[in-house]
Scaffold this motif. Sequence first.
Motif, PDB file in Angstrom:
ATOM      1  N   SER A 211       0.842  -1.195   0.000  1.00 21.71           N
ATOM      2  CA  SER A 211       0.000   0.000   0.000  1.00 21.71           C
ATOM      3  C   SER A 211       0.878   1.246   0.000  1.00 21.71           C
ATOM      4  CB  SER A 211      -0.909   0.017   1.235  1.00 21.71           C
ATOM      5  OG  SER A 211      -1.782  -1.091   1.217  1.00 21.71           O
ATOM      6  N   ALA A 212       0.442   2.268  -0.714  1.00 21.95           N
ATOM      7  CA  ALA A 212       1.244   3.480  -0.881  1.00 21.95           C
ATOM      8  C   ALA A 212       1.331   4.282   0.408  1.00 21.95           C
ATOM      9  CB  ALA A 212       0.650   4.353  -1.983  1.00 21.95           C
ATOM     10  N   ASN A 215       0.623  10.591  -0.274  1.00 24.95           N
ATOM     11  CA  ASN A 215       1.011  11.396  -1.451  1.00 24.95           C
ATOM     12  C   ASN A 215       1.802  10.607  -2.493  1.00 24.95           C
ATOM     13  OD1 ASN A 215      -0.051  13.994  -0.406  1.00 24.95           O
ATOM     14  ND2 ASN A 215       1.576  13.748   1.114  1.00 24.95           N
ATOM     15  N   GLN A 217       1.342   7.654  -5.729  1.00 26.63           N
ATOM     16  CA  GLN A 217       0.437   6.896  -6.592  1.00 26.63           C
ATOM     17  C   GLN A 217       1.239   6.049  -7.576  1.00 26.63           C
ATOM     18  OE1 GLN A 217      -2.528   9.378  -8.478  1.00 26.63           O
ATOM     19  NE2 GLN A 217      -3.790   9.390  -6.620  1.00 26.63           N
ATOM     20  N   PHE A 218       0.573   5.001  -8.124  1.00 26.78           N
ATOM     21  CA  PHE A 218       1.249   4.035  -8.988  1.00 26.78           C
ATOM     22  C   PHE A 218       0.542   3.889 -10.336  1.00 26.78           C
ATOM     23  CE2 PHE A 218       1.649   2.145  -4.586  1.00 26.78           C
ATOM     24  CZ  PHE A 218       2.928   2.641  -4.363  1.00 26.78           C
ATOM     25  N   THR A 219       1.353   3.658 -11.374  1.00 35.70           N
ATOM     26  CA  THR A 219       0.883   3.222 -12.684  1.00 35.70           C
ATOM     27  C   THR A 219       1.871   2.160 -13.177  1.00 35.70           C
ATOM     28  OG1 THR A 219       2.085   5.050 -13.737  1.00 35.70           O
ATOM     29  CG2 THR A 219      -0.267   5.386 -13.298  1.00 35.70           C
ATOM     30  N   THR A 229       4.694   7.850  -8.841  1.00 36.58           N
ATOM     31  CA  THR A 229       4.507   9.298  -8.846  1.00 36.58           C
ATOM     32  C   THR A 229       4.405   9.767  -7.406  1.00 36.58           C
ATOM     33  OG1 THR A 229       3.357   9.217 -10.975  1.00 36.58           O
ATOM     34  CG2 THR A 229       3.074  11.209  -9.648  1.00 36.58           C
ATOM     35  N   ALA A 230       5.399  10.543  -6.976  1.00 36.24           N
ATOM     36  CA  ALA A 230       5.472  11.000  -5.583  1.00 36.24           C
ATOM     37  C   ALA A 230       6.022  12.420  -5.578  1.00 36.24           C
ATOM     38  CB  ALA A 230       6.360  10.060  -4.760  1.00 36.24           C
ATOM     39  N   SER A 248      -4.728  -1.024  -7.578  1.00 40.56           N
ATOM     40  CA  SER A 248      -5.340   0.302  -7.704  1.00 40.56           C
ATOM     41  C   SER A 248      -4.214   1.318  -7.831  1.00 40.56           C
ATOM     42  CB  SER A 248      -6.208   0.617  -6.471  1.00 40.56           C
ATOM     43  OG  SER A 248      -5.377   0.831  -5.335  1.00 40.56           O
ATOM     44  N   LYS A 249      -4.557   2.589  -7.824  1.00 42.55           N
ATOM     45  CA  LYS A 249      -3.529   3.632  -7.918  1.00 42.55           C
ATOM     46  C   LYS A 249      -2.638   3.688  -6.682  1.00 42.55           C
ATOM     47  CE  LYS A 249      -6.004   6.772 -11.043  1.00 42.55           C
ATOM     48  NZ  LYS A 249      -6.578   8.129 -11.199  1.00 42.55           N
ATOM     49  N   THR A 250      -3.065   3.037  -5.616  1.00 38.39           N
ATOM     50  CA  THR A 250      -2.289   3.084  -4.373  1.00 38.39           C
ATOM     51  C   THR A 250      -1.965   1.697  -3.821  1.00 38.39           C
ATOM     52  OG1 THR A 250      -4.332   3.254  -3.075  1.00 38.39           O
ATOM     53  CG2 THR A 250      -3.238   5.328  -3.693  1.00 38.39           C
ATOM     54  N   GLU A 251      -2.097   0.666  -4.659  1.00 32.47           N
ATOM     55  CA  GLU A 251      -1.866  -0.691  -4.149  1.00 32.47           C
ATOM     56  C   GLU A 251      -1.389  -1.595  -5.288  1.00 32.47           C
ATOM     57  OE1 GLU A 251      -4.150  -3.635  -0.961  1.00 32.47           O
ATOM     58  OE2 GLU A 251      -5.308  -2.330  -2.282  1.00 32.47           O
TER      59      GLU A 251
END
Length: 357
Positions: A211-212, A215, A217-219, A229-230, A248-251
């Motif tokens: 989990s992120a 602030n 996010q992941f792609t 992206t941080a 997801s964008k955060t996992e």
Amino acid sequence: MEVNRSYRDIHPKFKLNGVGYNLEALKEVAYSLIKEGELYERSIGNFLMDWLNPKNTIAVKTSGSTGTPKVIQLQKQQMVHSALATGTYFALQAGDRTLLCLPTEYIAGKMMLVRAMVLGLELDYVRSSSYPLAQIEKEYDFGAMVPLQLGNSLNKMEQFRTLIVGGAPLSDPLRQQVGTKSTRVYETYGMTETITHIAVREINTGNPHFSAMPNVQFTKDERGCLIITAPMISTEPVATNDMVHLISKTEFKWLGRYDNVINSGGVKLFPEQIEAKLVPFIPNPFFVASLPDQALGQKLIVALEGTIDLHELESTLKSEGVLERFEFPKELYTLPKFLKTDTGKIRRKETIALLDI
């Protein structure tokens, strides 16, 4: 998160080995460590002097796990933001007690000092070793270790409320052992370029997904590799060679290194996942890799360090049935010694080149 905190500010509750310091007093301590301290203390002193100087960047060595070790420049303010994110995620409070038992030549050790100065933690330090808690009787709120240190500290790890573990993946047996303890243990994902961890997974819950941190996010790119992206800790997205399943964008679920993936007869095999299955059956250091093969393109092999009865091992693996058909090694090799980085990670490609094939 206190985004306006400056790297020039030393939190008034910060303590080092039980003593509080302001900025000027900390400079004197750093100078004393450099001049009179042991080798590991000189490293701490050198970092403190670099941190307290007027420059807004600091030079940090990468570990060399993904290539040749190099020195990169990190923004001190971004390191502050990383420390604040860690404080927020783990609910760290000023006055919490923490232990530095990692080498401060590398980012993980440096960030323990930064977190203490920024968050107002009471930080004790000891020489980095495989048995960091051997002489420690105090209880701590927070600490960081590598898997080897954690494995050697199982009988004392409950002296910590929270532990983060990084630098290498945890083996399944170690994950199971620490999962029964009262200490909250988190496996971390990150690198020097992301100023240590940008994602964690709590081992005690058995959740396989990272989990992120705040602030972040992941792609994924076209290879299926993670892009981070941080903006608080990196001005540009960080492209990695880690193949992931994006939840997801955060996992995400980590699959393995892109440069380690083996394509054997059209089947993609992830060495790190196979290694996790093999750990209970191989007492020696080992890793899964590949060699060119005329029929398959690449054939899966296992390289082992030291002496072991390969026929007995092969028989055990067949009888236990832990591997899928495509995961079973075509060859087993032994070497007297693996080539490793300064931080103890195996240099796989260089080691494979030493095999007598």
